[in-house]
Write an enzyme that holds these catalytic residues in place. Structure first.
Site, short mmCIF file in Angstrom:
data_model
loop_
_atom_site.label_atom_id
_atom_site.label_comp_id
_atom_site.label_asym_id
_atom_site.label_seq_id
_atom_site.Cartn_x
_atom_site.Cartn_y
_atom_site.Cartn_z
N ASP A 83 -4.90 -8.92 4.46
CA ASP A 83 -3.67 -9.65 4.16
C ASP A 83 -3.97 -10.85 3.27
O ASP A 83 -4.93 -11.60 3.52
CB ASP A 83 -3.03 -10.11 5.48
CG ASP A 83 -1.79 -10.94 5.28
OD1 ASP A 83 -0.80 -10.41 4.77
OD2 ASP A 83 -1.83 -12.15 5.62
N GLU B 209 -4.73 -6.89 -0.26
CA GLU B 209 -3.42 -7.32 -0.73
C GLU B 209 -3.72 -8.41 -1.76
O GLU B 209 -4.05 -9.54 -1.39
CB GLU B 209 -2.55 -7.87 0.40
CG GLU B 209 -1.16 -8.26 -0.07
CD GLU B 209 -0.32 -8.92 1.01
OE1 GLU B 209 0.90 -8.75 1.00
OE2 GLU B 209 -0.90 -9.62 1.87
#
Length: 703
Positions: free
Chosen positions: A343, A379
Site C-alpha cells: 500500500d 501501489e
C-alpha cells in the site's frame, strides 16, 4: 517471579517448549517492564533484566502459548525532542504474533488530557488496551510448498476475508467472515471455477478501528490502519484472539495451496494506527518514537506524513527497516504466503521529499534471499509531492497500473482522444516498462479495485453516492471515469440493463485478454454493487459484503468471466512474457501484432490520432510469440482477431485478407455471452461481421 537473562534475538516473544524469551528494541528506554495478564485481567510486572545492542530481553520458564502480555517503557517524555515514553501506557509488542482483544477508546490511551494537550497524562491504559499473545510456533504444514506460479500465468482476485463469506449461505454460520470461511470447500470450488490463480487479501495484519469511526457507529472495514505487523487480525478468526488465529490462518493458506491458489497479502508498512501527534500511545510511539516514525526536523513533536494518515514509518532508521524486513520474511517463511502488495509503496521509497527507486528499503528487498523471491506488487503512489510513480519501480517489482485503469475506462465510456494509448495499455504498457528492461508482467492491469466503484457501479453511476459514510459525500474520488448508460443508479429499463451488462463484459474481456497481469476485484463477476458508494472503507456491512443470495442472477457473468480466464490460460498469445515486435513470423511473414481498421485495412497515423475513432481490430499472430517453454521448445499458438467497437452504433467489420487467415470462428462475443460455450460457424477472409455498439468480438483462426 524469577526471570532469566534470555537472548536479544529474535525480537518478540519466542516459545521454545519450556518457556518464552521476550525481547524488545528501544534506544531511548531507561527501563522496560514486561506485563503478564491472567484470564481475569490481573497484571504481573517483571523488569527485563538485560540490555544488549539496544534490545531489552529476558526469559521466563513455564510461560506457554496463550499467555497475554504487554510492555511498559520508562524513559523521557519530551515531545519537542520527539521523545514520548510513558510507563502509564500498556504497549503492544511490535513483534507480537497475535493480539487479543481490541481497543476500547478512552482518554487513558493518550499521553495528554483532551481538555489541555500540554498536560502529561500517565493514567493506566491497560483496562482499555489490547494484549499481545505468546503464540504456538508449531504447525503441521505437511508437504506444503510455494506454488511459484509465474506472473504471466497469474490471474489475481482481490478479496476481503470477511466480505467474501459474511453472507454465504453454504458456509457454516460460525466461520462466515473468517479465515476458515475463505478456506471452506465451497469457496475454493468457486475460486477454481472462476479460474483465478491467486487471492490478494486486503489487510490481514492486526489493525485498529479508528476512534472517529467508532464514535459514528462505523468500523474500519478495509483495514489500512495496522498496529501489528506479525499478527493475523483477530476479528477474522473463528477461534477468537488467544492465538488460535495463527493456526487458522496457516490452515487457510494450506488449503488454498492444495487447490493451486496462491495467497498475496495487501500490506501497510507506510504508517501505523497511532496517527499524528495527537494520536494514542499503543505501541511504537511509546517504545521509541524517533526510531519508528519520520519526524519533522524543524519541530520534532510533529510527524512527517506522506500517507494522509498522520504519520509515516521512518524507513531511514535501521530498526524500522528491520521491522519491515523481519515481518515480510515471517509471513513468507512461517505463514507461507506467496507475495505482497504494498500500500502506498512510494512512501517507502522516500529518502527526504523525493521518491528514490534505490532507497534503502528497495535495496534490502532486492538482496534478501527470501523476500526477493516472492511476488512484489507496488501501489506506485502516495499523497506526497512527486508521489505518482507508475513505471518507476525497480525491475523485480510489478505495479498496479493506474494508467491502464483510467485509459480502459475512458475508452468504454467514449471519452478519449485517439486510440494510441489504448493500444499501448492493451499490449502491456511498453511505454512505461520497456525502457528499463521490464516486461509486460510489470503491469498489474485492473479496471476496478477496493478503492472506487465496483464494476456494476462503474456502469450504473456517473457520480459517487457516499452519504452512508457520514461525511456529506465529500470523501472518495469525484472523477471516476464512469458512465451510467443513461440513468443514474437502479433502473427497470431493459435496454439500459442490457447495455450495462454488455459493458461489464467489455471491461472483463479487455482486462483478461490484455498483456500483463489481470486483477479482478472480488464480486465484480457477481454484479456486486455498493449503491454508488466509491469509498466503503468504513462500511463493514451488507453494503460492502458480497451478496451471495442474488448470485444466481449473475450466473451468466460469472460463467463468462470463467470462460475468459480459461481462454487466457489455454492460449499463451494472451499472456506473452515479452513485448510484441514487428518482426515477420510464420509462412505469411506477418508481424507478431497488427493493427487494423474496421474495413480490414492497416491503421494509418491519422487513424491513431483521430479524436472520433471508436473502433479497432487487433491481430495477434500465434506464430510470432518468439518465446520458449520450460523445455526450450518454441511456443506457438492459434492466431486471433479482436474487434473492439467502442461506439454506440453497430459497425460492420470486414475481416482482413487471406494472408491473416482463410477462415475464422467467433469464440467470444460480449453481445452474446453464452457464445463462448457453444462456438460459432466459420467466417471467411474478407467477409463482413456486424458488431453491435459497445461490444468486443474475439475470433480464432481456423486455417
Amino acid at each position: 517471579m524469577r526471570i532469566w537473562p534470555g537472548n536479544p534475538y529474535p525480537l518478540g516473544a519466542t516459545y521454545d517448549g519450556g518457556g518464552t524469551n521476550f525481547a524488545i528494541f528501544s534506544e531511548v528506554a531507561e527501563r522496560v517492564e514486561l506485563c503478564l495478564f491472567d484470564d481475569e485481567g490481573n497484571e504481573t510486572r517483571v523488569d527485563l533484566p538485560e540490555r544488549e545492542a539496544l534490545v531489552w530481553h529476558g526469559y521466563l520458564p513455564r510461560i506457554v502459548p496463550g499467555q497475554r502480555y504487554g510492555f511498559r517503557v520508562h524513559g523521557p517524555y519530551d515531545p519537542a525532542r520527539g521523545l514520548r515514553c510513558n510507563p502509564g501506557k500498556l504497549l503492544l509488542d511490535p513483534y507480537a504474533g497475535a493480539v487479543d482483544g481490541r481497543i476500547r477508546w478512552d482518554e487513558a490511551l493518550f499521553s495528554y488530557h483532551f481538555d489541555d494537550p500540554d498536560v502529561f497524562n500517565d493514567t493506566d491504559s491497560a483496562p482499555f488496551a489490547p494484549r499481545s499473545v505468546v503464540i504456538n510456533p508449531f504447525f503441521d504444514w505437511g508437504n506444503d510448498r510455494p506454488l511459484r506460479i509465474p506472473f504471466h500465468r497469474t490471474v489475481i482476485y482481490e478479496a476481503h476475508v470477511k466480505g467474501m463469506t459474511a453472507t454465504h449461505p453454504d458456509v457454516p454460520e460460525d466461520v462466515r467472515g473468517t479465515y476458515s470461511g475463505l478456506a471452506h470447500p465451497v469457496m475454493i470450488r468457486y475460486l477454481r471455477r472462476l479460474g483465478v490463480t491467486a487471492v490478494e487479501l486486503m489487510p490481514v495484519h492486526q489493525f485498529v478501528h479508528d476512534s472517529g469511526l467508532v464514535e459514528r457507529g462505523l468500523r474500519n472495514y478495509w483495514g489500512y490502519n495496522t498496529i501489528g505487523f506479525f499478527a493475523p487480525h483477530n476479528d477474522y478468526s473463528s477461534f477468537g484472539g488467544a492465538g488460535g488465529q495463527v493456526q487458522e490462518f496457516k490452515s487457510m493458506v494450506k488449503a488454498l495451496h492444495q487447490a493451486g491458489i496462491e495467497v498475496i497479502l495487501d500490506v501497510v508498512y507506510n504508517h501505523t494506527a497511532e496517527g499524528n501527534h495527537l494520536g494514542p500511545t499503543l505501541s511504537f510511539r511509546g517504545i521509541d518514537n524517533p526510531a519508528y516514525y519520520r519526524l519533522v526536523e524543524e519541530d520534532r513533536q510533529y510527524y512527517y506524513d506522506t500517507t494522509g494518515t498522520g504519520n509515516s514509518l521512518n524507513v531511514r532508521h535501521h530498526e524500522s527497516l528491520r521491522l519491515i524486513m523481519d515481518s515480510l520474511r515471517y509471513w513468507v517463511t512461517e505463514m507461507h504466503v506467496d507475495g505482497f502488495r504494498f500500500d502506498l509503496a512510494a512512501a517507502l521509497a522516500r529518502e527526504f521529499h523525493e521518491v528514490d527507486r534505490l532507497a534503502a528499503f528497495f535495496d534490502l528487498v532486492n538482496q534478501d534471499p527470501v523476500v526477493s523471491q516472492v511476488k512484489l506488487i507496488a501501489e506506485p503512489w502516495d499523497v506526497g509531492d512527486g508521489g505518482y510513480q507508475v513505471g518507476g519501480f525497480p525491475p523485480n517489482w510489478t505495479e498496479w497500473n493506474g494508467k491502464y485503469r483510467d485509459c480502459v475506462r475512458d475508452f468504454w465510456r467514449g471519452d478519449h482522444s485517439g486510440l494510441g494509448e489504448f493500444a499501448s495499455r492493451f499490449t502491456g504498457s511498453s511505454d512505461l516498462y520497456q525502457d528499463d528492461g521490464r516486461r509486460p508482467i510489470a503491469s498489474i492491469n485492473f479496471v476496478t479495485a477496493h478503492d472506487g466503484f465496483t464494476l456494476h457501479d462503474l456502469v450504473s453511476y456517473n457520480d459517487k453516492h457516499n452519504e452512508a459514510n457520514g461525511e456529506d459525500n465529500r470523501d472518495g474520488e469525484s472523477h471516476n471515469r464512469s458512465w451510467n448508460c443513461g440513468v443514474e443508479g437502479p433502473t427497470d429499463d431493459p435496454e439500459i440493463l442490457k447495455l450495462r451488462e454488455r459493458q461489464k463484459r467489455n471491461f472483463l474481456a479487455t482486462l483478461l485478454l490484455s498483456q500483463g497481469v489481470p486483477m479482478i476485484a472480488h464480486g465484480d463477476e457477481l454484479g456486486r454493487t455498493q449503491g454508488g458508494n466509491n469509498n466503503v472503507y468504513a462500511q463493514d456491512n451488507e453494503l460492502s459484503w458480497m451478496d451471495w443470495k442474488d448470485a444466481r442472477q449473475h450466473d451468466v457473468l460469472t460463467m463468462f468471466t470463467g470462460n475468459l480466464t480459461r481462454l487466457r490460460a489455454e492460449h499463451p498469445i494472451f499472456r506473452r512474457r515479452r513485448f510484441f515486435t514487428s518482426e515477420p513470423a510464420g509462412e505469411a511473414g506477418l508481424p507478431g501484432i497488427a493493427w487494423l481498421r474496421h474495413d480490414g485495412e492497416s491503421m494509418t497515423e491519422a487513424d491513431w490520432v483521430a479524436e472520433n475513432a471508436r473502433t479497432l481490430v487487433v491481430f495477434l499472430n500465434g506464430d510470432g510469440i518468439r518465446e520458449s517453454d520450460a523445455l526450450g521448445e518454441r511456443i506457438t499458438d492459434d492466431s486471433f482477431l479482436l474487434l473492439f467497437n467502442g461506439s454506440a452504433q453497430p459497425v460492420e467489420f470486414a475481416l482482413p485478407d487471406p494472408a491473416y487467415g482463410q477462415a475464422w470462428e467467433i469464440v467470444v462475443d460480449t453481445a452474446d455471452p453464452l457464445l463462448a460455450a457453444t462456438g460459432e460457424a466459420a467466417l471467411k477472409a474478407r467477409e463482413s461481421l456486424t458488431a453491435i455498439g459497445h461490444s468486443v468480438t474475439v475470433l480464432r483462426r481456423r486455417y
